[in-house]
Scaffold this motif. Structure first.
Motif, mmCIF file in Angstrom:
data_model
loop_
_atom_site.group_PDB
_atom_site.id
_atom_site.type_symbol
_atom_site.label_atom_id
_atom_site.label_comp_id
_atom_site.label_asym_id
_atom_site.label_seq_id
_atom_site.Cartn_x
_atom_site.Cartn_y
_atom_site.Cartn_z
ATOM 1 N N SER A 1 2.847 -3.744 12.483
ATOM 2 C CA SER A 1 3.369 -2.762 11.530
ATOM 3 C C SER A 1 4.273 -1.785 12.262
ATOM 4 O O SER A 1 4.317 -1.779 13.509
ATOM 5 C CB SER A 1 2.228 -1.992 10.858
ATOM 6 O OG SER A 1 1.616 -1.129 11.803
ATOM 7 N N GLY A 2 4.944 -0.962 11.501
ATOM 8 C CA GLY A 2 5.757 0.093 12.093
ATOM 9 C C GLY A 2 4.881 1.085 12.852
ATOM 10 O O GLY A 2 5.252 1.572 13.920
ATOM 11 N N SER A 3 3.716 1.372 12.295
ATOM 12 C CA SER A 3 2.791 2.291 12.975
ATOM 13 C C SER A 3 2.369 1.724 14.323
ATOM 14 O O SER A 3 2.319 2.435 15.332
ATOM 15 C CB SER A 3 1.561 2.545 12.111
ATOM 16 O OG SER A 3 1.936 3.177 10.906
ATOM 17 N N ASN B 1 5.027 2.094 16.901
ATOM 18 C CA ASN B 1 5.077 3.435 17.486
ATOM 19 C C ASN B 1 3.927 3.667 18.463
ATOM 20 O O ASN B 1 4.097 4.313 19.496
ATOM 21 C CB ASN B 1 5.072 4.501 16.381
ATOM 22 C CG ASN B 1 6.408 4.565 15.667
ATOM 23 O OD1 ASN B 1 7.419 4.105 16.199
ATOM 24 N ND2 ASN B 1 6.424 5.126 14.472
ATOM 25 N N HIS C 1 6.866 11.355 10.259
ATOM 26 C CA HIS C 1 5.824 10.359 9.982
ATOM 27 C C HIS C 1 4.545 10.688 10.742
ATOM 28 O O HIS C 1 4.586 11.302 11.808
ATOM 29 C CB HIS C 1 6.307 8.963 10.369
ATOM 30 C CG HIS C 1 5.397 7.874 9.864
ATOM 31 N ND1 HIS C 1 4.494 7.221 10.670
ATOM 32 C CD2 HIS C 1 5.236 7.370 8.625
ATOM 33 C CE1 HIS C 1 3.828 6.336 9.939
ATOM 34 N NE2 HIS C 1 4.249 6.402 8.697
ATOM 35 N N HIS D 1 4.200 10.277 14.517
ATOM 36 C CA HIS D 1 5.058 11.041 15.421
ATOM 37 C C HIS D 1 4.355 12.295 15.956
ATOM 38 O O HIS D 1 5.003 13.248 16.348
ATOM 39 C CB HIS D 1 6.368 11.441 14.720
ATOM 40 C CG HIS D 1 7.186 10.264 14.261
ATOM 41 N ND1 HIS D 1 8.438 10.393 13.693
ATOM 42 C CD2 HIS D 1 6.941 8.935 14.303
ATOM 43 C CE1 HIS D 1 8.925 9.190 13.393
ATOM 44 N NE2 HIS D 1 8.025 8.298 13.744
ATOM 45 N N ALA E 1 12.675 9.651 10.188
ATOM 46 C CA ALA E 1 11.776 10.341 9.269
ATOM 47 C C ALA E 1 11.350 9.457 8.106
ATOM 48 O O ALA E 1 11.894 8.377 7.888
ATOM 49 C CB ALA E 1 12.470 11.587 8.729
ATOM 50 N N SER E 2 10.355 9.969 7.375
ATOM 51 C CA SER E 2 9.876 9.277 6.176
ATOM 52 C C SER E 2 10.377 9.945 4.911
ATOM 53 O O SER E 2 10.413 9.323 3.852
ATOM 54 C CB SER E 2 8.347 9.299 6.131
ATOM 55 O OG SER E 2 7.840 8.521 7.168
ATOM 56 N N ASP F 1 12.956 6.113 15.193
ATOM 57 C CA ASP F 1 12.172 5.324 14.236
ATOM 58 C C ASP F 1 13.006 5.203 12.957
ATOM 59 O O ASP F 1 13.148 6.158 12.203
ATOM 60 C CB ASP F 1 10.852 6.063 13.977
ATOM 61 C CG ASP F 1 9.976 5.363 12.950
ATOM 62 O OD1 ASP F 1 10.472 4.450 12.257
ATOM 63 O OD2 ASP F 1 8.796 5.747 12.836
ATOM 64 N N SER G 1 12.515 3.181 10.355
ATOM 65 C CA SER G 1 11.782 2.452 9.315
ATOM 66 C C SER G 1 12.437 2.546 7.938
ATOM 67 O O SER G 1 12.516 1.553 7.222
ATOM 68 C CB SER G 1 10.356 2.983 9.214
ATOM 69 O OG SER G 1 9.614 2.562 10.331
ATOM 70 N N HIS G 2 12.880 3.746 7.575
ATOM 71 C CA HIS G 2 13.419 3.909 6.223
ATOM 72 C C HIS G 2 14.849 3.436 6.078
ATOM 73 O O HIS G 2 15.273 3.075 4.982
ATOM 74 C CB HIS G 2 13.307 5.371 5.778
ATOM 75 C CG HIS G 2 12.121 5.603 4.913
ATOM 76 N ND1 HIS G 2 12.164 5.433 3.551
ATOM 77 C CD2 HIS G 2 10.855 5.927 5.224
ATOM 78 C CE1 HIS G 2 10.974 5.664 3.061
ATOM 79 N NE2 HIS G 2 10.154 5.964 4.046
ATOM 80 N N SER H 1 9.776 -0.502 10.598
ATOM 81 C CA SER H 1 8.983 -1.387 9.736
ATOM 82 C C SER H 1 9.922 -2.462 9.207
ATOM 83 O O SER H 1 11.119 -2.236 9.121
ATOM 84 C CB SER H 1 8.436 -0.632 8.522
ATOM 85 O OG SER H 1 7.682 0.462 8.917
ATOM 86 N N TYR I 1 9.281 -4.129 6.159
ATOM 87 C CA TYR I 1 9.114 -4.364 4.714
ATOM 88 C C TYR I 1 9.836 -3.335 3.863
ATOM 89 O O TYR I 1 9.775 -3.398 2.642
ATOM 90 C CB TYR I 1 7.626 -4.344 4.343
ATOM 91 C CG TYR I 1 6.959 -3.008 4.571
ATOM 92 C CD1 TYR I 1 6.939 -2.060 3.554
ATOM 93 C CD2 TYR I 1 6.405 -2.686 5.794
ATOM 94 C CE1 TYR I 1 6.367 -0.823 3.767
ATOM 95 C CE2 TYR I 1 5.833 -1.449 6.015
ATOM 96 C CZ TYR I 1 5.821 -0.520 4.997
ATOM 97 O OH TYR I 1 5.259 0.709 5.206
ATOM 98 N N LYS I 2 10.472 -2.363 4.495
ATOM 99 C CA LYS I 2 11.144 -1.338 3.698
ATOM 100 C C LYS I 2 12.565 -1.810 3.417
ATOM 101 O O LYS I 2 12.759 -2.674 2.577
ATOM 102 C CB LYS I 2 11.086 0.010 4.422
ATOM 103 C CG LYS I 2 9.647 0.532 4.542
ATOM 104 C CD LYS I 2 9.536 1.862 5.253
ATOM 105 C CE LYS I 2 8.061 2.231 5.430
ATOM 106 N NZ LYS I 2 7.897 3.400 6.314
HETATM 107 C C1 LIG Z 1 6.728 3.753 6.928
HETATM 108 C C2 LIG Z 1 6.984 4.390 8.246
HETATM 109 C C3 LIG Z 1 6.264 4.003 9.383
HETATM 110 C C4 LIG Z 1 5.029 3.138 9.307
HETATM 111 O O1 LIG Z 1 5.244 1.868 9.034
HETATM 112 P P1 LIG Z 1 4.037 0.888 8.608
HETATM 113 O O2 LIG Z 1 4.699 -0.439 8.832
HETATM 114 O O3 LIG Z 1 3.743 1.191 7.195
HETATM 115 O O4 LIG Z 1 2.917 1.142 9.521
HETATM 116 C C5 LIG Z 1 6.615 4.547 10.601
HETATM 117 N N1 LIG Z 1 7.602 5.451 10.693
HETATM 118 C C6 LIG Z 1 8.299 5.873 9.617
HETATM 119 C C7 LIG Z 1 9.381 6.884 9.795
HETATM 120 C C8 LIG Z 1 8.011 5.364 8.359
HETATM 121 O O5 LIG Z 1 8.672 5.807 7.284
#
Ligand SMILES: *Cc1c(COP(=O)(O)O)cnc(C)c1O
Length: 448
Positions: free
Chosen positions: A106-108, A111, A135, A138, A183-184, A209, A211-212, A235, A237-238
């Motif tokens: 996963s993205g988590s 990190n 997130h 972080h 950021a998220s 990061d 992810s978004h 991540s 899947y986003k």
């Molecule tokens: C969603 C997100 C993550 C976590 O990703 P997962 O795959 O859901 O664990 C990490 N960092 C940011 C900035 C995110 O938005």
């Protein structure tokens, strides 16, 4: 039906499921129908192509092994080695990276890998605060990142933009060993170069990061951090429309030595396995390879362009309708609104919109007086709307539907409310009609 043993196995699997486990099959049918018939505006969401879902469901998931292609701890890996190499090559190509690790679950996890490979317990980590849009991973108190390391948090200025000067001051004062950016819940472009200057000044690693915004980065709609940050994580899947999973990318600093003398790429490689993870999910690795191939197609660039145009149009229309849009707009797929101004909480907005088939998520906003389960904000995103082929015209309609619902809610406390019956029925009907007009591409239409 697809030729070959993969297609036959998947089709037969579905038959067996429907025949022998109606309860579970019925739930999966309902979930897929829900995705067809709701307006998904969750900024972290996307819908994977059926070809990505097929990889995820494939027998590659039966392969148990550890390690990396050419260096596994089990026999029988020739084919999955080729799958993983394909995923790595496609990830490198999609992002112009020199190194890619496609195994993070996963993205988590990605990190955590970065934190645990580059830092010692107790080291200082500078990251964006949760309420500012950062997130959990972080350095938030609720996460291991804030417990095993010493977190320092930067935030936003009066306009809701990242306060780069204050961030630099915190870095000088606290001398972090690692700085997170990305950021998220932040709708504006991020100045990765500015972060790198600060990281270099204080001798910290910079981790971006994305992810978004990974899809925007891959297609040049947002500047890329891959050669700017020491490490880039995401991540899958986003905005990559892939399976649930993570990715770690290295650019120019791939061979830069870490404190132990190991190059960065080797340190990351050894941290994903064996330091943090065990067996890779090779079905998911296949699905990542498939999603990354789609990222390279010309249609994906058009999709990300539509994502950004749609988000701007949505922000503009919400503003016109009297909603407070944070930062006054967006540079990305994301729009943040302050529903506290309308006398609502994020929780009430989320609940009432869902009753009308509009799916959003409540989100903390800067200076929020509510906790993360209530909040004063709503976070919207256009990934799925753009995938459905909706354009600027439809964003006007989406904003209007959003506004109509929030206008028809009467709160009774922070969590409970009464929603006008007539509005509920009317908006839900319009959402259904809109979803039928813009079906999910390449997904079979629900039959009745
Ligand atoms: C969603 C997100 C993550 C976590 O990703 P997962 O795959 O859901 O664990 C990490 N960092 C940011 C900035 C995110 O938005």
């Amino acid at each position: 039906m697809a030729a070959g043993i993969v297609g036959r196995t998947l089709a037969h699997g579905v038959e067996l499921l429907a025949e022998h486990d109606q309860e579970l099959y019925g739930l999966l049918e309902r979930e897929q129908l829900r995705q067809h018939e709701t307006l998904a505006m969750v900024a972290a969401a996307s819908v994977a192509d059926p070809s990505v879902l097929a990889c995820e469901a494939s027998a590659a998931g039966n392969v148990t092994t550890e390690g990396y292609p050419g260096a596994r701890y089990h026999a029988g890996c020739d084919v999955v080695d080729a799958v993983e190499r394909l995923a790595v090559d496609r990830a490198k190509a999609a992002f112009g990276a020199r190194y890619a690790n496609v195994q993070p679950h996963s993205g988590s996890t990605a990190n955590q890998v970065v934190l645990c490979s580059l830092l010692d317990p107790g080291d200082t980590v500078l990251g964006m605060g949760l309420k500012a849009g950062g997130h959990l991973t972080h350095g938030a108190a609720a996460s291991m990142s804030g417990r095993f390391f010493t977190p320092v948090r930067y935030g936003l200025d009066g306009d809701g933009l990242i306060d780069y000067d204050a961030m630099a001051e915190l870095a000088r004062r606290h001398r972090p060993r690692l700085i997170f950016c990305g950021a998220s819940a932040y709708p504006r472009a991020i100045d990765f170069g500015r972060f790198r200057e600060v990281a270099d000044e204080v001798g910290a690693y910079l981790v971006a990061d994305i992810s978004h915004i990974a899809g925007l980065v891959a297609t040049g709609q947002h500047p890329s951090p891959v050669d700017v940050a020491h490490v880039t994580t995401t991540s899958t899947y986003k905005q990559l429309y892939g399976p649930r999973g993570g990715l770690i990318l290295l650019g120019r600093d791939a061979e830069t030595p870490t404190a132990s003398g190991k190059p960065l790429a080797a340190a990351i490689q050894d941290a994903v396995f064996p330091y943090l993870q065990g067996t890779p999910r090779l079905n998911t690795v296949a699905a990542k390879a498939r999603a990354l191939a789609r990222v390279a197609e010309p249609g994906f660039r058009a999709l990300t362009q539509r994502i950004v145009l749609n988000a701007s149009a949505l922000a503009k229309e919400l503003d016109r309708l009297g909603h407070r849009v944070l930062t006054g707009g967006t540079d990305t797929h994301m729009v943040l609104t302050d529903v506290g101004r309308r006398g609502l909480t994020g929780k009430i907005a989320e609940g009432s919109l869902e009753e009308c088939r509009i799916v959003v998520n409540k989100n903390s906003i800067p200076g929020d007086r509510h906790g993360p389960r209530i909040t004063s904000g709503v976070r919207l995103g256009t990934n799925v709307l753009a995938l459905r082929g909706m354009g600027v015209t439809e964003m006007t309609e989406c904003a209007e539907l959003f506004d109509t619902v929030l206008d028809a809610v009467r709160p009774s406390g922070d969590r409970t409310y009464v929603l006008d019956e007539e509005v509920r029925g009317r908006v839900a009907g319009r959402v259904t009609e809109l979803c039928r007009r813009f079906p999910l591409p390449d997904h079979p239409l629900p039959g009745r």
